[in-house]
Design an enzyme around this catalytic site. Structure first.
Site, PDB file in Angstrom:
ATOM      1  N   HIS A 111       0.827  -1.204   0.000  1.00  0.00           N
ATOM      2  CA  HIS A 111       0.000   0.000   0.000  1.00  0.00           C
ATOM      3  C   HIS A 111       0.863   1.258   0.000  1.00  0.00           C
ATOM      4  CE1 HIS A 111      -3.821  -2.170   1.640  1.00  0.00           C
ATOM      5  NE2 HIS A 111      -3.639  -2.343   0.342  1.00  0.00           N
TER       6      HIS A 111
ATOM      7  N   HIS B 256      -4.573  -5.496 -10.985  1.00  0.00           N
ATOM      8  CA  HIS B 256      -3.234  -4.991 -10.687  1.00  0.00           C
ATOM      9  C   HIS B 256      -2.257  -5.326 -11.816  1.00  0.00           C
ATOM     10  CE1 HIS B 256      -3.867  -3.660  -6.529  1.00  0.00           C
ATOM     11  NE2 HIS B 256      -4.605  -4.737  -6.342  1.00  0.00           N
TER      12      HIS B 256
END
Length: 404
Positions: A251, A379
């Protein structure tokens, strides 16, 4: 770690990225179901019948196929539009508004209303709009839906409402807000409404420029209802897929990338500085030269806890390195990019069966501690696109610019 060439910008590598994007989009199509939803895929690319239809998967796959439509791929647009129809149909709560978290055979399984999933509805609708698909009704509805989570006093998103939007969980999460920033920037590009940029900046300022900076450039993930950091949240669930204990280096890398997207609409040297710090801290904490890869979670001092290597973490590392190399011109990011991409090709890209392996252990063997199968391509597709497209507020606008 200096490199004598730049893999990221070589014609040969860009061609490899284009080929891998195509391969991933073909894999994505196997997830499309007759009702417009998208299934969780197993290791071989078959829909997993044990799993319900997840909102986050259908939205991500709709977004990905919207990007495919923007690339001019024949057949991706109809599947993306079917996904939009499912989001206005089977996932939509006509009684109380918003979207269910999951459904099975058209019946809601998870009726909670989550900011995480609602952010992806807005992202899917925004991408579809940029691609020229029939997305306007959903774009309007999803914008209104995400605003039901907006906490004006905090300048950020709350996390989970009950079905009726009457009871709010006493939890505030950075994960939903991070994807909220991505969705807000996409909505700004799709609608021209600059208030979405204001909201995205508000979230980034709070969670990164303030909190991450004061926590050693590690993003605090979990907060209580008063927005106080809860350092021991899920201390007994270090491998939780969405709310793990500790800090999440992936993150940090994703925030670094998102700050660079935000910087295109709200130029601020603090965002570039923060992105540098987030990237440096994440790789220092999580990367191992001896056993190449990035750990999933770390303790508050940066010590790795869950050492499994997740594909999404590597994808965000690739994307962050690519955009930071573009913005700063610093060679270190090109060097990291080459390391990350080499690892992806060697360990994560499944050249035999398709898709990307979602989780490996430290020795590079397939692991299922947290993830099983290959649920989505969001992703990986973006990691293959970001080095090829101009840096804009959203991936969709970058792909659209590439096509012009």
């Amino acid at each position: 770690m200096a490199s004598t060439r730049r893999l990221r910008t070589s014609e040969e590598h860009l061609a490899v990225l284009a080929e891998e994007t195509t391969r991933l989009l073909e894999w994505t199509r196997a997830s499309a179901m007759p009702d417009g939803t998208f299934a969780w895929l197993d290791d071989d690319g078959h829909p997993d019948p044990r799993r319900p239809r997840e909102l986050w998967i259908t939205t991500r796959m709709t977004h990905v196929l919207g990007l495919g439509a923007l690339l001019g791929r024949e057949g991706d647009a109809p599947l993306a539009e079917a996904g939009l129809a499912a989001l206005r149909g089977v996932f939509a709560d006509d009684g109380f508004g918003g979207w269910y978290g999951s459904v099975r055979d058209g019946v809601p399984v998870d009726t909670a209303k989550r900011a995480y999933g609602h952010a992806f509805v807005l992202l899917a609708a925004s991408t579809a709009h940029v691609a020229g698909l029939d997305a306007d009704p959903l774009l309007t509805e999803s914008a209104q839906g995400l605003l039901r989570f907006w906490d004006d006093g905090a300048g950020a998103l709350v996390d989970v409402w009950d079905r009726r939007f009457t009871h709010l969980e006493a939890y505030r999460g950075a994960n939903a807000n991070m994807h909220g920033v991505e969705a807000m920037l996409a909505a700004a590009d799709a609608t021209g409404d600059a208030e979405w940029v204001d909201r995205a900046a508000s979230v980034a300022d709070r969670l990164v420029l303030d909190e991450a900076r004061t926590h050693g450039w590690r993003v605090p993930e979990h907060h209580d209802e008063h927005w106080r950091v809860v350092r021991d949240y899920n201390a007994d669930r270090t491998d939780d897929p969405f709310r793990p204990y500790g800090t999440t280096p992936g993150h940090g890398l994703e925030w670094a990338r998102l700050l660079m997207h935000l910087n295109t609409r709200r130029p601020d040297s603090r965002y570039v500085d923060a992105a540098r710090h987030l990237f440096a801290t994440a790789v220092a904490d999580a990367w191992s030269d001896e056993r190449p890869g990035l750990a999933y979670t770390t303790d508050w001092d940066g010590t790795p806890l869950v050492r499994e290597r997740f594909h999404w973490v590597l994808c965000e590392a690739i994307g962050a390195a690519a955009v930071l190399a573009d913005v700063t011109g610093e060679e270190t990011y090109d060097d990291w990019y080459e390391r990350f991409w080499t690892l992806a090709q060697q360990r994560f890209v499944d050249h035999r069966r398709g898709g990307w392996v979602h989780e490996l252990d430290e020795d590079g063997r397939v692991s299922r501690r947290t993830w099983s199968g290959k649920p989505d391509t969001y992703h990986a597709v973006q990691a293959c696109l970001l080095p090829r497209i101009p840096l804009t507020a959203s991936v969709a606008s970058g792909v659209a610019a590439l096509r012009r």
